[in-house]
Design an enzyme around this catalytic site. Structure first.
Site, PDB file in Angstrom:
ATOM      1  N   ASP A  46       4.323  30.268  50.836  1.00 20.34           N
ATOM      2  CA  ASP A  46       5.635  29.743  51.214  1.00 20.34           C
ATOM      3  C   ASP A  46       5.700  29.739  52.732  1.00 20.34           C
ATOM      4  OD1 ASP A  46       8.631  29.417  51.433  1.00 20.34           O
ATOM      5  OD2 ASP A  46       8.493  29.720  49.285  1.00 20.34           O
ATOM      6  N   ASP A  73       2.036  26.631  55.407  1.00 17.80           N
ATOM      7  CA  ASP A  73       2.767  25.367  55.339  1.00 17.80           C
ATOM      8  C   ASP A  73       1.913  24.413  54.512  1.00 17.80           C
ATOM      9  OD1 ASP A  73       3.867  22.815  55.710  1.00 17.80           O
ATOM     10  OD2 ASP A  73       4.652  23.361  57.680  1.00 17.80           O
ATOM     11  N   ASN A 100       5.113  24.190  42.508  1.00 13.75           N
ATOM     12  CA  ASN A 100       6.583  24.230  42.490  1.00 13.75           C
ATOM     13  C   ASN A 100       7.240  23.734  43.774  1.00 13.75           C
ATOM     14  OD1 ASN A 100       9.391  25.555  41.956  1.00 13.75           O
ATOM     15  ND2 ASN A 100       8.617  26.597  43.795  1.00 13.75           N
ATOM     16  N   TYR A 165      11.754  11.102  48.032  1.00 17.69           N
ATOM     17  CA  TYR A 165      11.681  12.264  47.130  1.00 17.69           C
ATOM     18  C   TYR A 165      11.538  11.799  45.677  1.00 17.69           C
ATOM     19  CZ  TYR A 165      13.391  16.496  44.661  1.00 17.69           C
ATOM     20  OH  TYR A 165      13.537  17.575  43.818  1.00 17.69           O
ATOM     21  N   LYS A 169       8.537  12.557  43.148  1.00 15.01           N
ATOM     22  CA  LYS A 169       8.778  13.335  41.927  1.00 15.01           C
ATOM     23  C   LYS A 169       8.396  12.542  40.669  1.00 15.01           C
ATOM     24  CE  LYS A 169       9.521  17.141  43.348  1.00 15.01           C
ATOM     25  NZ  LYS A 169       8.914  18.354  42.806  1.00 15.01           N
ATOM     26  N   VAL A 198      19.692  22.569  39.333  1.00 14.23           N
ATOM     27  CA  VAL A 198      19.592  24.030  39.221  1.00 14.23           C
ATOM     28  C   VAL A 198      20.315  24.685  40.398  1.00 14.23           C
ATOM     29  CG1 VAL A 198      18.000  25.967  38.978  1.00 14.23           C
ATOM     30  CG2 VAL A 198      17.334  23.690  38.150  1.00 14.23           C
ATOM     31  N   THR A 200      20.297  26.863  42.779  1.00 14.64           N
ATOM     32  CA  THR A 200      19.563  27.743  43.703  1.00 14.64           C
ATOM     33  C   THR A 200      20.445  28.002  44.930  1.00 14.64           C
ATOM     34  OG1 THR A 200      18.663  25.839  44.826  1.00 14.64           O
ATOM     35  CG2 THR A 200      17.355  26.740  43.008  1.00 14.64           C
TER      36      THR A 200
HETATM   37  N1  LIG Z   1      17.059  23.017  42.361  1.00 17.61           N
HETATM   38  C1  LIG Z   1      17.177  21.876  41.720  1.00 17.61           C
HETATM   39  O1  LIG Z   1      18.286  21.487  41.355  1.00 17.61           O
HETATM   40  C2  LIG Z   1      15.978  21.042  41.357  1.00 17.61           C
HETATM   41  C3  LIG Z   1      16.205  19.871  40.638  1.00 17.61           C
HETATM   42  C4  LIG Z   1      15.133  19.082  40.283  1.00 17.61           C
HETATM   43  C5  LIG Z   1      13.853  19.455  40.626  1.00 17.61           C
HETATM   44  N2  LIG Z   1      13.661  20.599  41.325  1.00 17.61           N
HETATM   45  C6  LIG Z   1      12.281  20.913  41.661  1.00 17.61           C
HETATM   46  O2  LIG Z   1      12.019  22.273  41.406  1.00 17.61           O
HETATM   47  C7  LIG Z   1      11.102  22.783  42.370  1.00 17.61           C
HETATM   48  C8  LIG Z   1      11.694  23.981  43.066  1.00 17.61           C
HETATM   49  O3  LIG Z   1      12.901  23.567  43.674  1.00 17.61           O
HETATM   50  P1  LIG Z   1      13.946  24.578  44.314  1.00 17.61           P
HETATM   51  O4  LIG Z   1      15.275  23.964  44.102  1.00 17.61           O
HETATM   52  O5  LIG Z   1      13.688  25.967  43.878  1.00 17.61           O
HETATM   53  O6  LIG Z   1      13.597  24.406  45.859  1.00 17.61           O
HETATM   54  P2  LIG Z   1      13.951  25.368  47.088  1.00 17.61           P
HETATM   55  O7  LIG Z   1      14.090  24.476  48.269  1.00 17.61           O
HETATM   56  O8  LIG Z   1      15.096  26.243  46.741  1.00 17.61           O
HETATM   57  O9  LIG Z   1      12.633  26.237  47.208  1.00 17.61           O
HETATM   58  C9  LIG Z   1      11.423  25.620  47.541  1.00 17.61           C
HETATM   59  C10 LIG Z   1      10.513  26.659  48.153  1.00 17.61           C
HETATM   60  O10 LIG Z   1       9.400  25.950  48.715  1.00 17.61           O
HETATM   61  C11 LIG Z   1       9.215  26.389  50.047  1.00 17.61           C
HETATM   62  N3  LIG Z   1       8.697  25.319  50.872  1.00 17.61           N
HETATM   63  C12 LIG Z   1       9.344  24.199  51.281  1.00 17.61           C
HETATM   64  N4  LIG Z   1       8.559  23.491  52.098  1.00 17.61           N
HETATM   65  C13 LIG Z   1       7.386  24.166  52.220  1.00 17.61           C
HETATM   66  C14 LIG Z   1       6.179  23.944  52.935  1.00 17.61           C
HETATM   67  N5  LIG Z   1       6.039  22.877  53.722  1.00 17.61           N
HETATM   68  N6  LIG Z   1       5.188  24.833  52.813  1.00 17.61           N
HETATM   69  C15 LIG Z   1       5.333  25.934  52.035  1.00 17.61           C
HETATM   70  N7  LIG Z   1       6.463  26.206  51.344  1.00 17.61           N
HETATM   71  C16 LIG Z   1       7.472  25.335  51.434  1.00 17.61           C
HETATM   72  C17 LIG Z   1      10.603  26.803  50.527  1.00 17.61           C
HETATM   73  O11 LIG Z   1      10.543  27.707  51.620  1.00 17.61           O
HETATM   74  C18 LIG Z   1      11.191  27.434  49.282  1.00 17.61           C
HETATM   75  O12 LIG Z   1      10.908  28.810  49.175  1.00 17.61           O
HETATM   76  C19 LIG Z   1      10.810  21.614  43.320  1.00 17.61           C
HETATM   77  O13 LIG Z   1       9.628  20.985  42.921  1.00 17.61           O
HETATM   78  C20 LIG Z   1      11.988  20.690  43.135  1.00 17.61           C
HETATM   79  O14 LIG Z   1      11.659  19.346  43.412  1.00 17.61           O
HETATM   80  C21 LIG Z   1      14.690  21.382  41.703  1.00 17.61           C
END
Ligand SMILES: NC(=O)c1ccc[n+]([C@@H]2O[C@H](COP(=O)([O-])OP(=O)(O)OC[C@H]3O[C@@H](n4cnc5c(N)ncnc54)[C@H](O)[C@@H]3O)[C@@H](O)[C@H]2O)c1
Length: 258
Positions: A46, A73, A100, A165, A169, A198, A200
């Protein structure tokens, strides 16, 4: 709301080596915690160092195997690949990969430059492919594995406001289905997990407003908040031997929105 106490245990996950991208916060953190609670040996990368280290400490303090965390990164593919190799030499080859990490920054069609496009793809699409490339030789040696790629309902529901995005996706399904064919003979399963909206930390802080709450109420068949642990439970099932004949599929966890 945290996960209730009486949920399934997955004995086959004990001792499994799992690599997770973006495991420091959000859904990824719930996935890392849930896997560690099952006795899996988890490594994750992360960019959010503070949150990631705090997560490792919380898991260790609760008596489960402490995950290994590296700050990487994901846009830097050589570092991602050398980190996966390094972690595998420390933990053992990975049985499970969870792609993820993503970033759902909003943008308008007319504002997207080629540089911005490349940058979005560099976080939302490219790392998953190269993470697979890194873990597959180890999985082949072990005689199998499970790869779990995260998509999103945003493109299913024609969600606007972030077309690069949604492009990335939607492509996750192509990655999953194309590789499932190539990797099936090696007993490596590849599936997509597709979250709804979700709640978060990031979603609540940046995007959830009164209109969003109304949208959730109107569009979800099930009422109530979709939370990170709901997604983590699907990941457990797909990582475990319980899903041994599931591959090339999309598993949607969205309370019935899409
Ligand atoms: N939360 C939602 O509502 C939702 C909806 C649809 C899909 N998703 C998918 O679920 C997955 C997780 O989403 P989330 O909501 O938990 O996201 P989030 O943004 O809350 O967490 C993503 C994590 O990835 C890390 N990250 C981001 N860019 C990075 C990089 N360049 N290098 C390393 N780490 C990096 C961030 O620091 C974070 O800890 C994603 O694939 C997202 O597309 C989420």
């Amino acid at each position: 709301m945290s996960a209730p106490n009486q949920l399934a245990q997955f004995p086959s996950l004990k001792g499994k080596r799992v690599f997770v991208t973006g495991g420091g916060t959000g859904i990824g953190a719930a996935v890392v915690s849930a896997l560690a609670e099952q006795g899996a040996l988890v490594a994750f990368v992360d960019i959010a160092t503070e949150a990631s280290e705090a997560l490792c400490q919380r898991i260790a303090a609760s008596g489960h195997p402490a995950p290994l965390f590296r700050q990487v990164d994901l846009r830097d593919i050589p570092t991602l690949q050398s980190t996966i190799a390094d972690l595998a030499s420390q933990l053992g080859d990975f049985d499970v990969l969870v792609n993820n990490a993503a970033n759902d920054e909003r943008h308008k069609l007319e504002d997207v430059t080629q540089e911005y496009w490349d940058n979005r793809i560099a976080i939302n699409q490219r790392p998953s492919f190269f993470a697979v490339q890194s873990v597959v030789p180890g999985m082949k040696k072990k005689g199998g594995g499970s790869i779990i790629n995260f998509s999103s309902i945003s493109w299913h529901t024609s969600g606007g406001g972030y077309p690069v995005y949604t492009t990335a996706k939607a492509s996750v399904l192509g990655l999953t289905r194309g590789l499932a064919r190539d990797l099936g003979p090696h007993n490596i399963r590849v599936n997509t997990v597709t979250p709804g909206w979700v709640m978060t930390e990031r979603q609540i802080a940046l995007w959830l407003d009164e209109k969003g709450k109304e949208d959730i109420k109107r569009n979800q068949c099930l009422q109530g908040e979709l939370l990170p642990w709901h997604l983590a439970r699907m990941v457990l099932f797909l990582a475990a031997d319980d899903s041994v004949m599931c591959t090339a599929q999309e598993f949607i966890v969205d309370a019935g929105w899409a």
